[in-house]
Design a protein around this motif. Structure first.
Motif, PDB file in Angstrom:
ATOM      1  N   ILE A   1      34.355  36.057 100.285  1.00 18.91           N
ATOM      2  CA  ILE A   1      35.642  36.196  99.594  1.00 18.91           C
ATOM      3  C   ILE A   1      35.559  37.395  98.649  1.00 18.91           C
ATOM      4  N   GLY A   2      36.528  38.286  98.761  1.00 14.87           N
ATOM      5  CA  GLY A   2      36.534  39.510  97.970  1.00 14.87           C
ATOM      6  C   GLY A   2      36.090  40.707  98.779  1.00 14.87           C
ATOM      7  N   VAL A   3      35.564  40.446  99.996  1.00 10.93           N
ATOM      8  CA  VAL A   3      35.113  41.521 100.875  1.00 10.93           C
ATOM      9  C   VAL A   3      35.805  41.408 102.237  1.00 10.93           C
ATOM     10  N   ASP A   4      35.719  40.223 102.837  1.00  7.39           N
ATOM     11  CA  ASP A   4      36.274  39.981 104.168  1.00  7.39           C
ATOM     12  C   ASP A   4      37.705  39.457 104.095  1.00  7.39           C
ATOM     13  N   THR A   5      38.393  39.499 105.230  1.00 13.14           N
ATOM     14  CA  THR A   5      39.638  38.750 105.385  1.00 13.14           C
ATOM     15  C   THR A   5      39.230  37.301 105.589  1.00 13.14           C
ATOM     16  N   VAL A   6      39.767  36.407 104.791  1.00  9.19           N
ATOM     17  CA  VAL A   6      39.347  35.004 104.809  1.00  9.19           C
ATOM     18  C   VAL A   6      40.258  34.192 105.718  1.00  9.19           C
ATOM     19  N   GLN A   7      39.650  33.372 106.558  1.00 14.43           N
ATOM     20  CA  GLN A   7      40.375  32.507 107.483  1.00 14.43           C
ATOM     21  C   GLN A   7      40.100  31.051 107.127  1.00 14.43           C
ATOM     22  N   MET A   8      40.965  30.444 106.320  1.00 15.17           N
ATOM     23  CA  MET A   8      40.809  29.025 106.004  1.00 15.17           C
ATOM     24  C   MET A   8      41.487  28.213 107.102  1.00 15.17           C
ATOM     25  N   LYS A   9      40.819  27.132 107.537  1.00 19.14           N
ATOM     26  CA  LYS A   9      41.336  26.297 108.616  1.00 19.14           C
ATOM     27  C   LYS A   9      41.239  24.834 108.217  1.00 19.14           C
ATOM     28  N   ILE A  10      42.191  24.041 108.724  1.00 29.77           N
ATOM     29  CA  ILE A  10      42.167  22.606 108.462  1.00 29.77           C
ATOM     30  C   ILE A  10      42.825  21.875 109.622  1.00 29.77           C
ATOM     31  N   VAL A  11      42.307  20.684 109.945  1.00 29.55           N
ATOM     32  CA  VAL A  11      42.831  19.867 111.038  1.00 29.55           C
ATOM     33  C   VAL A  11      43.315  18.540 110.455  1.00 29.55           C
ATOM     34  N   ASN A  12      44.605  18.248 110.604  1.00 35.31           N
ATOM     35  CA  ASN A  12      45.196  16.959 110.191  1.00 35.31           C
ATOM     36  C   ASN A  12      44.871  16.569 108.749  1.00 35.31           C
ATOM     37  N   ASP A  13      44.977  17.484 107.842  1.00 33.97           N
ATOM     38  CA  ASP A  13      44.694  17.212 106.433  1.00 33.97           C
ATOM     39  C   ASP A  13      45.376  18.299 105.619  1.00 33.97           C
TER      40      ASP A  13
END
Length: 153
Positions: A24-36
């Motif tokens: 975080i702060g360098v890369d493009t961040v991909q947050m993922k979540i399933v049914n929550d």
């Protein structure tokens, strides 16, 4: 007395951390979540010797950990491609030194633990699935392999 497997910590970079998630702060961040849905909180950790007895992972949500106050810390991870069912899998555990200028976002299934302070105490922002307790798989190294991991800085 459990056996000790030593691993050497290396500097945290986007390239070296890529198999485990994003910086975080360098890369493009991909947050993922399933049914929550995500929740955010604060975790406080005090210094402890760098003898690691367990790691855990979440299959249904990524988890972001961001140190506050620029505090340097240790990041411990193992790739989601191992199950930590064999003593040889422990050789896949990596330790990174985070200088405190960035956070991490753990990919789905990445084995990890909370950030460990290099100083006496630190707080961090924790973003993960609201029901992550139901989505947590843990491995105890002494119990399963009669081994602990010791991190050398």
């Amino acid at each position: 007395m459990p056996k000790v497997l030593q691993i050497k910590a290396e500097p945290l970079t986007a390239e070296t951390f890529r198999p485990f998630g994003q910086v975080i702060g360098v890369d493009t961040v991909q947050m993922k979540i399933v049914n929550d849905r995500f929740r955010m909180g604060i975790i406080t950790m005090t210094y402890q010797p760098f003898r690691i007895s367990h790691l855990n992972r979440h299959i249904k949500s990524t988890q972001a950990l961001i140190p506050l106050g620029g505090k340097a810390c240790l990041v411990l991870v193992a790739p989601p491609t191992v199950n930590l069912d064999s003593p040889d899998d422990l050789k896949q555990v990596k330790a990174f030194i985070n200088d405190g200028s960035c956070g991490i976002n753990l990919d789905l299934g990445t084995w990890h633990m909370a950030l460990l302070p290099l100083g006496p105490k630190m707080t961090m922002v924790n973003i993960q699935g609201e029901h992550s307790g139901e989505d947590t798989e843990e491995r105890s190294f002494p119990e399963k392999f009669d081994t602990v991991i010791e991190v050398v800085l």
